[in-house]
Design a protein around this motif. Structure first.
Motif, PDB file in Angstrom:
ATOM      1  N   UNK A   1       6.143  -1.455  15.102  1.00 24.74           N
ATOM      2  CA  UNK A   1       7.560  -2.053  14.808  1.00 24.74           C
ATOM      3  C   UNK A   1       7.778  -1.893  13.279  1.00 24.74           C
ATOM      4  N   UNK A   2       7.317  -0.631  12.689  1.00 24.33           N
ATOM      5  CA  UNK A   2       7.594  -0.018  11.427  1.00 24.33           C
ATOM      6  C   UNK A   2       8.498   0.601  11.177  1.00 24.33           C
ATOM      7  N   UNK A   3       9.051   0.762  10.204  1.00 24.33           N
ATOM      8  CA  UNK A   3      10.327   1.856   9.960  1.00 24.33           C
ATOM      9  C   UNK A   3       9.924   2.977   8.917  1.00 24.33           C
ATOM     10  N   UNK A   4      10.072   4.185   9.253  1.00 25.64           N
ATOM     11  CA  UNK A   4       9.991   5.321   8.308  1.00 25.64           C
ATOM     12  C   UNK A   4      11.283   5.454   7.507  1.00 25.64           C
ATOM     13  N   UNK A   5      11.275   4.805   6.349  1.00 26.13           N
ATOM     14  CA  UNK A   5      12.241   4.796   5.675  1.00 26.13           C
ATOM     15  C   UNK A   5      12.765   6.007   4.846  1.00 26.13           C
ATOM     16  N   UNK A   6      11.717   6.949   4.468  1.00 33.48           N
ATOM     17  CA  UNK A   6      12.010   8.206   3.524  1.00 33.48           C
ATOM     18  C   UNK A   6      10.830   9.100   3.974  1.00 33.48           C
ATOM     19  N   UNK A   7      10.976  10.344   4.304  1.00 32.07           N
ATOM     20  CA  UNK A   7       9.852  11.360   4.530  1.00 32.07           C
ATOM     21  C   UNK A   7      10.233  12.659   3.801  1.00 32.07           C
ATOM     22  N   UNK A   8       9.175  13.126   3.155  1.00 35.15           N
ATOM     23  CA  UNK A   8       9.387  14.783   2.540  1.00 35.15           C
ATOM     24  C   UNK A   8       7.941  15.223   2.245  1.00 35.15           C
ATOM     25  N   UNK A   9       8.062  16.369   1.935  1.00 34.13           N
ATOM     26  CA  UNK A   9       6.710  16.947   1.770  1.00 34.13           C
ATOM     27  C   UNK A   9       6.617  18.335   1.179  1.00 34.13           C
ATOM     28  N   UNK A  10       5.329  18.900   0.852  1.00 37.20           N
ATOM     29  CA  UNK A  10       5.242  20.047   0.191  1.00 37.20           C
ATOM     30  C   UNK A  10       4.414  20.995   1.066  1.00 37.20           C
ATOM     31  N   UNK A  11       3.984  22.081   0.747  1.00 36.41           N
ATOM     32  CA  UNK A  11       3.316  22.920   1.535  1.00 36.41           C
ATOM     33  C   UNK A  11       1.946  22.257   1.897  1.00 36.41           C
ATOM     34  N   UNK A  12       1.306  21.409   1.235  1.00 34.39           N
ATOM     35  CA  UNK A  12       0.093  20.779   1.651  1.00 34.39           C
ATOM     36  C   UNK A  12       0.083  19.322   1.586  1.00 34.39           C
ATOM     37  N   UNK A  13       0.956  18.739   1.623  1.00 39.34           N
ATOM     38  CA  UNK A  13       1.337  17.160   1.650  1.00 39.34           C
ATOM     39  C   UNK A  13       2.198  16.857   2.229  1.00 39.34           C
ATOM     40  N   UNK A  14       2.380  15.513   2.595  1.00 39.76           N
ATOM     41  CA  UNK A  14       3.401  14.613   2.826  1.00 39.76           C
ATOM     42  C   UNK A  14       3.520  13.259   2.051  1.00 39.76           C
ATOM     43  N   UNK A  15       5.012  12.849   1.869  1.00 35.17           N
ATOM     44  CA  UNK A  15       5.198  11.539   1.541  1.00 35.17           C
ATOM     45  C   UNK A  15       5.924  10.707   2.521  1.00 35.17           C
ATOM     46  N   UNK A  16       5.532   9.340   2.574  1.00 35.80           N
ATOM     47  CA  UNK A  16       6.146   8.629   3.411  1.00 35.80           C
ATOM     48  C   UNK A  16       6.507   7.257   2.849  1.00 35.80           C
ATOM     49  N   UNK A  17       7.776   6.679   2.946  1.00 36.75           N
ATOM     50  CA  UNK A  17       7.949   5.280   2.451  1.00 36.75           C
ATOM     51  C   UNK A  17       8.301   4.623   3.775  1.00 36.75           C
ATOM     52  N   UNK A  18       7.397   3.456   4.288  1.00 33.94           N
ATOM     53  CA  UNK A  18       7.215   2.670   5.281  1.00 33.94           C
ATOM     54  C   UNK A  18       7.546   1.426   4.838  1.00 33.94           C
ATOM     55  N   UNK A  19       8.320   0.670   5.811  1.00 36.93           N
ATOM     56  CA  UNK A  19       8.591  -0.824   5.888  1.00 36.93           C
ATOM     57  C   UNK A  19       7.877  -1.123   7.077  1.00 36.93           C
ATOM     58  N   UNK A  20       7.027  -1.994   6.810  1.00 40.08           N
ATOM     59  CA  UNK A  20       5.882  -2.422   7.950  1.00 40.08           C
ATOM     60  C   UNK A  20       5.976  -4.047   8.120  1.00 40.08           C
ATOM     61  N   UNK A  21       5.859  -4.804   9.321  1.00 42.17           N
ATOM     62  CA  UNK A  21       5.409  -6.252   9.302  1.00 42.17           C
ATOM     63  C   UNK A  21       4.025  -6.590   8.996  1.00 42.17           C
ATOM     64  N   UNK A  22       3.978  -7.859   8.406  1.00 46.66           N
ATOM     65  CA  UNK A  22       2.563  -8.357   7.946  1.00 46.66           C
ATOM     66  C   UNK A  22       1.582  -8.312   8.897  1.00 46.66           C
ATOM     67  N   UNK A  23       1.913  -8.287  10.369  1.00 48.27           N
ATOM     68  CA  UNK A  23       0.769  -8.449  11.188  1.00 48.27           C
ATOM     69  C   UNK A  23       0.214  -6.999  11.418  1.00 48.27           C
ATOM     70  N   UNK A  24       0.633  -6.081  10.893  1.00 48.23           N
ATOM     71  CA  UNK A  24      -0.016  -4.752  10.790  1.00 48.23           C
ATOM     72  C   UNK A  24      -0.845  -4.406   9.862  1.00 48.23           C
ATOM     73  N   UNK A  25      -2.046  -3.921  10.080  1.00 51.40           N
ATOM     74  CA  UNK A  25      -3.051  -3.561   8.870  1.00 51.40           C
ATOM     75  C   UNK A  25      -2.704  -2.332   8.741  1.00 51.40           C
ATOM     76  N   UNK A  26      -2.161  -1.854   7.189  1.00 55.94           N
ATOM     77  CA  UNK A  26      -1.614  -0.688   6.781  1.00 55.94           C
ATOM     78  C   UNK A  26      -2.830   0.484   7.319  1.00 55.94           C
TER      79      UNK A  26
END
Length: 141
Positions: free
Chosen positions: A55-80
């Motif tokens: 029940x989380x949202x992936x707000x933004x996603x991008x990356x390079x050749x060897x990595x990815x970046x994510x901006x997540x919006x998540x509920x407090x019941x979820x252990x990151x």
């Protein structure tokens, strides 16, 4: 007094009101540059599907050749850490299946992602503003 418009980013649960965001960075094992645009697009699709289970949202996603970046919006019941493990585990399995030739050459010992990841909380007021707000609360006499 005029009523303020509700912030659409502030979510409500049964017993909680929350606004939790995390910036995550996952790096490919040994920083091997295997991603191209097609593979990053597929990685984003996989991660968008995984986030539904949390029940989380992936707000933004991008990356390079060897990595990815994510901006997540998540509920407090979820252990990151559980969200991260699922994102990395499912994407690793699917990307290795779908991009076999590219991944086999670059990834050693059957692992796609490095065991490490970066996580930072983000959004909301700067820490100093929150500290000042708490410090200036009126204590009862």
């Amino acid at each position: 007094m005029a009523r303020r418009e509700p912030n659409p980013d502030v979510r409500h649960g049964r017993h909680v009101v929350y606004h939790l965001h995390a910036h995550l960075v996952f790096v490919i094992r040994y920083r091997r540059a295997v991603f191209d645009d097609e593979m990053l697009t597929r990685c984003e699709e996989i991660m968008r599907k995984v986030r539904e289970d949390f029940e989380a949202d992936l707000i933004e996603f991008n990356g390079g050749g060897d990595h990815v970046h994510l901006l997540m919006h998540y509920p407090p019941k979820v252990a990151l850490c559980n969200l991260v493990n699922s994102l990395k585990g499912v994407s690793s399995r699917r990307l290795r299946q779908e991009f076999t030739g590219r991944v086999d050459r670059a990834v050693i010992h059957g692992r796609f992602w490095s065991g490490l990841y970066f996580a930072a909380s983000c959004g909301g007021a700067p820490l100093q503003v929150v500290k000042d707000y708490i410090e200036n609360q009126k204590r009862p006499d």
